[in-house]
Design a protein around this motif. Sequence first.
Motif, PDB file in Angstrom:
ATOM      1  N   ARG A 198      33.063  44.357  15.006  1.00  0.00           N
ATOM      2  CA  ARG A 198      31.776  44.140  14.680  1.00  0.00           C
ATOM      3  C   ARG A 198      31.246  43.279  15.341  1.00  0.00           C
ATOM      4  NH1 ARG A 198      31.916  42.199   8.757  1.00  0.00           N
ATOM      5  NH2 ARG A 198      33.754  41.817   7.712  1.00  0.00           N
ATOM      6  N   LYS A 199      30.899  43.048  16.674  1.00  0.00           N
ATOM      7  CA  LYS A 199      29.874  43.323  17.967  1.00  0.00           C
ATOM      8  C   LYS A 199      29.646  44.609  17.978  1.00  0.00           C
ATOM      9  CE  LYS A 199      30.325  38.540  18.375  1.00  0.00           C
ATOM     10  NZ  LYS A 199      30.660  37.261  19.963  1.00  0.00           N
TER      11      LYS A 199
ATOM     12  N   LYS B  34      27.927  47.081  15.993  1.00  0.00           N
ATOM     13  CA  LYS B  34      26.424  46.459  15.459  1.00  0.00           C
ATOM     14  C   LYS B  34      25.359  47.032  16.878  1.00  0.00           C
ATOM     15  CE  LYS B  34      26.572  42.250  12.852  1.00  0.00           C
ATOM     16  NZ  LYS B  34      26.988  41.065  12.510  1.00  0.00           N
ATOM     17  N   GLU B  35      26.311  46.886  18.221  1.00  0.00           N
ATOM     18  CA  GLU B  35      25.852  47.577  19.128  1.00  0.00           C
ATOM     19  C   GLU B  35      25.866  49.107  19.527  1.00  0.00           C
ATOM     20  OE1 GLU B  35      26.476  47.069  24.530  1.00  0.00           O
ATOM     21  OE2 GLU B  35      27.655  45.608  22.855  1.00  0.00           O
TER      22      GLU B  35
ATOM     23  N   SER C 225      26.803  51.319  16.755  1.00  0.00           N
ATOM     24  CA  SER C 225      26.549  53.004  15.482  1.00  0.00           C
ATOM     25  C   SER C 225      27.336  53.710  15.523  1.00  0.00           C
ATOM     26  CB  SER C 225      24.715  52.604  15.320  1.00  0.00           C
ATOM     27  OG  SER C 225      23.855  51.365  15.157  1.00  0.00           O
TER      28      SER C 225
ATOM     29  N   TYR D 209      30.355  48.634   6.756  1.00  0.00           N
ATOM     30  CA  TYR D 209      29.382  49.712   8.112  1.00  0.00           C
ATOM     31  C   TYR D 209      29.293  51.230   7.797  1.00  0.00           C
ATOM     32  CZ  TYR D 209      28.641  45.011  10.319  1.00  0.00           C
ATOM     33  OH  TYR D 209      29.459  43.666  10.531  1.00  0.00           O
TER      34      TYR D 209
END
Length: 232
Positions: free
Chosen positions: A87-88, A91-92, A94, A126
């Motif tokens: 997930r991180k 998010k960082e 994309s 996502y």
Amino acid sequence: MDKMMCLDNFFCDINAEPGLYGLYSVPGLGKQELIMYISQMIVRRNKGKPLIITELSEKQWKTEMGEYGLSTEGITIIEYKEGCSIRKIIKEFSPTIIFIHLYSRHLPLADDQASISRLKEVSLEYSVSIVLLIHLYRNSGDNDPVYRRPQLYDLIDTYPRDKTIGEFTEDMRKFNAIVFLHRCHDWYRNIGIGHAFHICNEAELMVFKFGFSPPDSIYFDFSQIIEGKVWE
């Protein structure tokens, strides 16, 4: 249609359709090189942002791609570390598509030692495609001395032993597609040892979509994937 165009279009379609995908083969048939080529192709065609999670270092991965005549521009390489959070990472960076290339048989990657189910949830949450690269065991159909073909039942040996057949079936159905990379080859066997040699450049992707219909096949010339690689 040109065979390489069919291969390219297939992975561009995966890139555009968020979900979970499995790319399986016995070791040595070129899964790693294939996704190196595919990542470059996606960037070259301006179709998305590929990201690769691997146990190799970023330098090692980029060096190998350079040796094969492939550009690393626009491709993000993340070296897998214990405790990585997908997930991180999403998010960082994309990404539009993530290739997870780990040598271990089972996937410890996620926020809570995520299972296939968790990775499917992340892919949909996502809107990112996740492709797992997984080795088939030496006793898979592709190494049978007679048939030499991977089959869906070979996936059972890649699954954790403490899970039930019901859990296995449920997890397999979470894949948008199961893809086998198949290339005719000879196989050296010994106790605890096995490797492919005399590998044919005529390659096939066998694409299974559940429920259990006959696979579609994409044929292509593996020698066009990379430059400077000599297969045994």
